[in-house]
Design a protein around this motif. Structure first.
Motif, PDB file in Angstrom:
ATOM      1  N   TRP A 205       7.942   9.074   4.900  1.00 41.13           N
ATOM      2  CA  TRP A 205       7.595   9.570   3.573  1.00 41.13           C
ATOM      3  C   TRP A 205       7.331  11.069   3.681  1.00 41.13           C
ATOM      4  CZ3 TRP A 205       8.148   7.074  -0.899  1.00 41.13           C
ATOM      5  CH2 TRP A 205       8.189   5.674  -0.889  1.00 41.13           C
TER       6      TRP A 205
ATOM      7  N   ILE B   3       1.210   3.730   5.874  1.00 41.97           N
ATOM      8  CA  ILE B   3       2.630   3.413   5.802  1.00 41.97           C
ATOM      9  C   ILE B   3       2.856   2.060   6.456  1.00 41.97           C
ATOM     10  CG2 ILE B   3       3.190   4.629   7.959  1.00 41.97           C
ATOM     11  CD1 ILE B   3       5.864   5.441   6.666  1.00 41.97           C
TER      12      ILE B   3
ATOM     13  N   LEU C 243       4.084   2.993   0.978  1.00 43.33           N
ATOM     14  CA  LEU C 243       3.043   3.983   1.227  1.00 43.33           C
ATOM     15  C   LEU C 243       1.877   3.636   0.317  1.00 43.33           C
ATOM     16  CD1 LEU C 243       2.393   6.552   2.884  1.00 43.33           C
ATOM     17  CD2 LEU C 243       2.990   7.854   0.828  1.00 43.33           C
TER      18      LEU C 243
ATOM     19  N   CYS D 191      11.263   9.150   0.194  1.00 47.49           N
ATOM     20  CA  CYS D 191      11.412   8.401   1.429  1.00 47.49           C
ATOM     21  C   CYS D 191      12.687   8.842   2.139  1.00 47.49           C
ATOM     22  CB  CYS D 191      11.386   6.897   1.200  1.00 47.49           C
ATOM     23  SG  CYS D 191      12.807   6.203   0.371  1.00 47.49           S
TER      24      CYS D 191
END
Length: 119
Positions: free
Chosen positions: A36, A69, A80, A95
């Motif tokens: 992320w 995560i 997330l 992402c």
């Protein structure tokens, strides 16, 4: 066509929580690391969390202890979980994944999802 699609962004008050999801779809053979990133207005895109295929995780100092995560390999999905959100967490969240289709290796990005944290 292999692609990543994020969801779960929105507007939340400071101290609140959101959960982002990112699903990989298409002809996927395997997925390695998933990440992320976020990009706030006027700032560069920054890596905030990473999870390997063995589920080893890494976090940026700015989110460690507040964000988590995780991944569901059966669903080709990375999550997330964001808790104790602050106004400075406001950004577009992306992402990113290293994956293998049936024909080649790819690094893909999602389209981004906006998270806005109000004070």
């Amino acid at each position: 066509q292999v692609q990543l699609v994020e969801s779960g962004g929105g507007l939340v008050q400071a101290g609140g929580s959101l959960r982002l999801s990112c699903v990989a779809s298409g002809s996927i053979f395997s997925i390695n690391a998933m990440r992320w990133y976020r990009q706030a207005p006027g700032n560069e895109r920054e890596l905030i969390a990473r999870i390997t295929s063995g589920e080893s995780t890494h976090y940026a100092d700015s989110v460690r202890g507040r964000f988590t995560i995780s991944r569901d390999n059966a669903k080709n999905t990375v999550y997330l979980q964001m808790n104790s959100l602050k106004p400075e967490d406001t950004a577009v969240y992306y992402c990113n994944a290293d994956l293998r289709s049936y024909t080649r290796y790819l690094e893909l990005w999602g389209q981004g999802t906006l998270v806005t944290v109000s004070s």
